[in-house]
Design an enzyme around this catalytic site. Sequence first.
Site, short mmCIF file in Angstrom:
data_model
loop_
_atom_site.label_atom_id
_atom_site.label_comp_id
_atom_site.label_asym_id
_atom_site.label_seq_id
_atom_site.Cartn_x
_atom_site.Cartn_y
_atom_site.Cartn_z
N GLU A 14 1.10 -0.73 -5.11
CA GLU A 14 0.02 0.21 -5.43
C GLU A 14 0.51 1.58 -5.91
O GLU A 14 1.51 2.09 -5.41
CB GLU A 14 -0.85 0.42 -4.18
CG GLU A 14 -2.12 1.18 -4.50
CD GLU A 14 -2.75 1.87 -3.32
OE1 GLU A 14 -2.05 2.24 -2.36
OE2 GLU A 14 -3.97 2.07 -3.36
N GLU A 38 -4.64 3.18 -8.86
CA GLU A 38 -5.96 3.74 -8.50
C GLU A 38 -6.07 5.15 -9.04
O GLU A 38 -5.22 6.00 -8.73
CB GLU A 38 -6.13 3.78 -6.97
CG GLU A 38 -7.47 4.42 -6.60
CD GLU A 38 -7.64 4.71 -5.10
OE1 GLU A 38 -6.84 4.23 -4.28
OE2 GLU A 38 -8.58 5.46 -4.77
N ASP A 74 -1.41 5.34 -6.35
CA ASP A 74 -2.53 6.28 -6.38
C ASP A 74 -2.15 7.35 -7.39
O ASP A 74 -0.99 7.80 -7.41
CB ASP A 74 -2.75 6.92 -5.00
CG ASP A 74 -3.27 5.94 -3.98
OD1 ASP A 74 -4.20 5.17 -4.30
OD2 ASP A 74 -2.74 5.93 -2.85
N HIS A 128 0.83 -1.21 0.00
CA HIS A 128 0.00 0.00 0.00
C HIS A 128 0.87 1.26 0.00
O HIS A 128 1.55 1.54 0.97
CB HIS A 128 -0.89 -0.04 1.25
CG HIS A 128 -1.83 1.11 1.38
ND1 HIS A 128 -1.71 2.05 2.37
CD2 HIS A 128 -2.92 1.45 0.65
CE1 HIS A 128 -2.68 2.93 2.25
NE2 HIS A 128 -3.43 2.60 1.22
N HIS A 175 -1.17 10.26 -3.19
CA HIS A 175 -2.44 9.78 -2.66
C HIS A 175 -3.60 10.75 -2.82
O HIS A 175 -4.75 10.34 -3.00
CB HIS A 175 -2.29 9.42 -1.17
CG HIS A 175 -3.56 8.90 -0.57
ND1 HIS A 175 -4.41 9.69 0.17
CD2 HIS A 175 -4.15 7.69 -0.66
CE1 HIS A 175 -5.46 8.97 0.53
NE2 HIS A 175 -5.33 7.76 0.05
O1 G3P Z 1 -6.89 1.68 -2.78
C1 G3P Z 1 -6.97 0.87 -1.66
C2 G3P Z 1 -6.64 1.71 -0.53
O2 G3P Z 1 -5.42 2.34 -0.86
C3 G3P Z 1 -7.75 2.69 -0.37
O3 G3P Z 1 -7.44 3.65 0.48
O4 G3P Z 1 -7.27 6.03 0.70
O5 G3P Z 1 -5.23 4.63 0.91
O6 G3P Z 1 -6.26 5.03 -1.31
P1 G3P Z 1 -6.50 4.89 0.16
CA CA Z 2 -5.30 3.63 -2.88
#
Ligand code: G3P
Ligand code: CA
Length: 327
Positions: free
Chosen positions: A63, A169, A65, A36, A78
């Site tokens: 991940e 994402e 963002d 993450h 993020h």
């Molecule tokens: O995308 C999964 C998780 O990362 C969702 O929460 O706010 O950290 O993007 P966030």
């Molecule tokens: Ca995310």
Amino acid sequence: MLFDKSKIYILVLLVFFSCGKSTKDKEKMNKIVVAHRGASGYLPEHTMEAKAMAYAMNPDYIEQDLVLSKDNVPIVIHDVYLDDVTNVAQLFPDRKREDGRYYVIDFTFDELQQLKVTERFDPKTGKQYYPQRFPKGKGNFKLHSLQEEIELIQGLNYSTGKNIGIYPEIKNPEFHHKNGKDIAKIVLEILSNYGYTTKEDKCIFQCFDAKELERVRKELKSELFLVQLIEFPEETKELKHFASYADGLGPWYTQILDEKVNDKWKFTSLVAEAHELGLKVHPYTFRADQLKEFSSFDEMMQVLLFEANVDGGFTDFPDKMVSFLNK
Ligand code: G3P
Ligand code: CA
């Protein structure tokens, strides 16, 4: 006699252990570890350093963002804001909007690269969000683009022989549309240029905005593995609709927990319902320094991965999740 008693005993033990191992391996293979924001428990989130460290910890996916810059470069960050992870307020004090915030979308890629990235903090108080993590203001970390991060991961896949995937994402597509930008289209094109077009390509595409994710499948005709992220209770009633275009569900892990009775967790019907509809379930976010309902990270893993039977999840501590699954 071909086998004496002790040989038979050893053979039985070997068969027993090999069966046990293959069952456990099978279970492990079905649980995916998503780093993450990289190894964000140890280094400032979404920096290249955090991604390289995560890579070395052997997660299944890393991940990203994504938010667009003024000149349409997808930046790995993020939030649509810059002021809680960079020194933008010091470097560009005149560039804040009326709400007092600095937006990624107001800066070109060249300008964004001048900023120093730091551990997440509250821009009002200046206080670091997770005090035990990497010290705020230390080091020399920078923002980077989606393309740069894909080249890091694909380059490492080449040099190490591993096959670690990406899990992008798109953040706040509605905000992007209001500012005249189509983030989904831009990101899908880049993914396709780097060879990510189908469910077999080790790329999982996620979004909180259900309308936009449905558009990604139906209008933009993406054949990628799509995960619908959810956050609010009312969204758990929409699973059937999500299953009409998505392959997986990304809930907040608390949406899976019901209550603890006699020291044993009971679960909501979310995972069972999602599985019934053919959706994989990848909850967020497993943090060893924010355990809340659990007394240890391993307990959190045991309860969510094996008792609640999710298919994997997002963690700031990929090393701990990988090590739990390898035990
Ligand atoms: O995308 C999964 C998780 O990362 C969702 O929460 O706010 O950290 O993007 P966030
Ligand atoms: Ca995310």
